[in-house]
Design a protein around this motif. Structure first.
Motif, PDB file in Angstrom:
ATOM      1  N   ARG A 115      -0.192  16.485  -4.678  1.00 37.28           N
ATOM      2  CA  ARG A 115      -0.617  15.112  -4.488  1.00 37.28           C
ATOM      3  C   ARG A 115      -0.856  14.410  -5.821  1.00 37.28           C
ATOM      4  O   ARG A 115      -1.279  15.025  -6.808  1.00 37.28           O
ATOM      5  CB  ARG A 115      -1.917  15.066  -3.672  1.00 37.28           C
ATOM      6  N   SER A 142       0.817  -1.210   0.000  1.00 31.63           N
ATOM      7  CA  SER A 142       0.000   0.000   0.000  1.00 31.63           C
ATOM      8  C   SER A 142       0.855   1.267   0.000  1.00 31.63           C
ATOM      9  O   SER A 142       0.396   2.326  -0.433  1.00 31.63           O
ATOM     10  CB  SER A 142      -0.938  -0.001   1.207  1.00 31.63           C
ATOM     11  N   ASN A 143       2.085   1.184   0.519  1.00 34.93           N
ATOM     12  CA  ASN A 143       2.969   2.351   0.529  1.00 34.93           C
ATOM     13  C   ASN A 143       4.001   2.253  -0.585  1.00 34.93           C
ATOM     14  O   ASN A 143       5.105   2.771  -0.468  1.00 34.93           O
ATOM     15  CB  ASN A 143       3.679   2.482   1.881  1.00 34.93           C
ATOM     16  N   TRP A 157       6.247  10.296   0.481  1.00 34.62           N
ATOM     17  CA  TRP A 157       5.147   9.442   0.936  1.00 34.62           C
ATOM     18  C   TRP A 157       4.921   9.681   2.418  1.00 34.62           C
ATOM     19  O   TRP A 157       5.864   9.763   3.207  1.00 34.62           O
ATOM     20  CB  TRP A 157       5.466   7.961   0.709  1.00 34.62           C
ATOM     21  N   ASP A 158       3.644   9.827   2.794  1.00 32.62           N
ATOM     22  CA  ASP A 158       3.275   9.886   4.211  1.00 32.62           C
ATOM     23  C   ASP A 158       1.961   9.132   4.375  1.00 32.62           C
ATOM     24  O   ASP A 158       1.494   8.483   3.427  1.00 32.62           O
ATOM     25  CB  ASP A 158       3.173  11.332   4.707  1.00 32.62           C
ATOM     26  N   GLU A 159       1.360   9.213   5.543  1.00 35.08           N
ATOM     27  CA  GLU A 159       0.158   8.425   5.810  1.00 35.08           C
ATOM     28  C   GLU A 159      -1.014   8.830   4.926  1.00 35.08           C
ATOM     29  O   GLU A 159      -1.999   8.087   4.797  1.00 35.08           O
ATOM     30  CB  GLU A 159      -0.242   8.549   7.285  1.00 35.08           C
ATOM     31  N   ASN A 160      -0.914   9.986   4.282  1.00 35.08           N
ATOM     32  CA  ASN A 160      -1.999  10.452   3.403  1.00 35.08           C
ATOM     33  C   ASN A 160      -1.777  10.082   1.941  1.00 35.08           C
ATOM     34  O   ASN A 160      -2.650  10.320   1.102  1.00 35.08           O
ATOM     35  CB  ASN A 160      -2.155  11.973   3.527  1.00 35.08           C
ATOM     36  N   GLY A 161      -0.615   9.524   1.600  1.00 30.25           N
ATOM     37  CA  GLY A 161      -0.359   9.120   0.224  1.00 30.25           C
ATOM     38  C   GLY A 161       0.912   9.734  -0.335  1.00 30.25           C
ATOM     39  O   GLY A 161       1.831  10.100   0.417  1.00 30.25           O
ATOM     40  N   PHE A 162       0.945   9.869  -1.657  1.00 30.15           N
ATOM     41  CA  PHE A 162       2.149  10.321  -2.356  1.00 30.15           C
ATOM     42  C   PHE A 162       1.981  11.743  -2.873  1.00 30.15           C
ATOM     43  O   PHE A 162       0.882  12.185  -3.220  1.00 30.15           O
ATOM     44  CB  PHE A 162       2.456   9.396  -3.543  1.00 30.15           C
ATOM     45  N   SER A 163       3.108  12.460  -2.931  1.00 29.31           N
ATOM     46  CA  SER A 163       3.139  13.790  -3.530  1.00 29.31           C
ATOM     47  C   SER A 163       4.480  13.965  -4.230  1.00 29.31           C
ATOM     48  O   SER A 163       5.439  13.231  -3.974  1.00 29.31           O
ATOM     49  CB  SER A 163       2.934  14.881  -2.476  1.00 29.31           C
ATOM     50  N   ILE A 206       4.530   2.460  -4.974  1.00 25.90           N
ATOM     51  CA  ILE A 206       4.044   2.700  -6.329  1.00 25.90           C
ATOM     52  C   ILE A 206       5.172   2.375  -7.308  1.00 25.90           C
ATOM     53  O   ILE A 206       6.342   2.278  -6.925  1.00 25.90           O
ATOM     54  CB  ILE A 206       3.583   4.153  -6.536  1.00 25.90           C
ATOM     55  N   GLY A 247      -1.673   9.960  -7.321  1.00 23.73           N
ATOM     56  CA  GLY A 247      -1.951   8.586  -6.901  1.00 23.73           C
ATOM     57  C   GLY A 247      -1.948   7.634  -8.074  1.00 23.73           C
ATOM     58  O   GLY A 247      -1.515   7.980  -9.187  1.00 23.73           O
TER      59      GLY A 247
END
Length: 272
Positions: free
Chosen positions: A255, A174-175, A225-231, A177, A257
């Motif tokens: 951001r 999940s973390n 990457w952090d707990e909210n996703g990728f940027s 890509i 995804g």
């Protein structure tokens, strides 16, 4: 029965043929031969087995991973023996057979190959094509193929790494890509699974190297990457960084995804 016609007996590898006639390998179907109109006919009796083409859509992810593992281990074994070579395997889903116990059975054609065939091992591309087809046969296979495609781009023919993926098909990703180059100078796939990932043309300074120093800045962009996703952040590059065709401001996190399109200068990557 599956048959192959060989133009001359001189093309036969008699030692390999003897090995196959003696049923010495349980994952290779025994081969018989006869003379036929000045040629040689090779015969393989696949009774009791079902072609992978026939069953691929009805198999579970675990079963397909098991078959893929057995195929890769067979190839590894052939790559490390002198008598047989993986180039002689008939690598398509019509010629790979599955037993009732999900055992693997392949066709090996015991002929002498020209030297140029050994220098340009087409079998590697065919194995990846089979693995991709297997992954496409099940809904859960997309993530496995993403992981395999990364290994394909960065370590072609690294069968042991692929066995590791098949042995753990439900690994937590999940973390993670994958950035897959669409128009890069060479085939590029970046695996991004850390809190920060640098992209640029200075091989010694970045995690994701793009061999295009005239277009790509030494450190072109940074992915977070952090707990909210990728940027992604453009590092004040000359060519700019784009998210879904929109150029982003330098030194600003944006951001993105799965399914997004990233572009660094003129080089485009899909996010998978």
């Amino acid at each position: 029965m599956k048959e192959f016609l060989i133009n001359s007996e001189n093309l036969l590898n008699k030692e390999a043929l003897r090995f196959l006639r003696e049923d010495s390998a349980e994952d290779l179907i025994p081969c018989r031969w006869i003379r036929f109109n000045d040629k040689i006919k090779l015969a393989y009796f696949e009774e009791g087995y079902t072609s992978l083409t026939t069953v691929i859509r009805s198999m579970t992810l675990e079963q397909l991973c098991e078959i893929g593992t057995r195929l890769l281990k067979l190839v590894l074994r052939l790559e490390n023996t002198e008598l047989l070579t993986p180039e002689n395997l008939t690598l398509d889903t019509d010629s790979i057979y599955i037993g009732e116990d999900h055992s693997l059975h392949c066709i090996y054609v015991p002929v002498e190959l020209p030297e140029e065939s050994l220098l340009n091992p087409i079998y590697i591309k065919r194995i990846y094509a089979i693995l991709e087809e297997m992954c496409e046969a099940v809904s859960e296979g997309a993530d496995i193929w993403r992981r395999m495609e990364y290994e394909k781009a960065n370590n072609p023919g690294g069968w042991k790494e692929l066995v590791g993926i098949l042995d753990d098909p439900y690994a937590e990703t999940s973390n993670m890509i994958y950035l897959k180059g669409i128009n890069t100078p060479t085939e590029v796939v970046f695996q991004v699974g850390q809190e920060e990932f640098l992209i640029g043309s200075d091989r010694n300074s970045v995690d994701g190297f793009i061999a295009a120093e005239n277009e790509i800045s030494p450190v072109h962009a940074r992915i977070f990457w952090d707990e909210n996703g990728f940027s992604v952040m453009d590092m004040d590059s000359a060519g700019g960084t784009y998210v879904n065709d929109q150029r982003i401001d330098p030194m600003t996190k944006v951001r993105f995804g799965f399914g997004s399109i990233l572009r660094f200068a003129e080089y485009t990557f899909s996010v998978e």
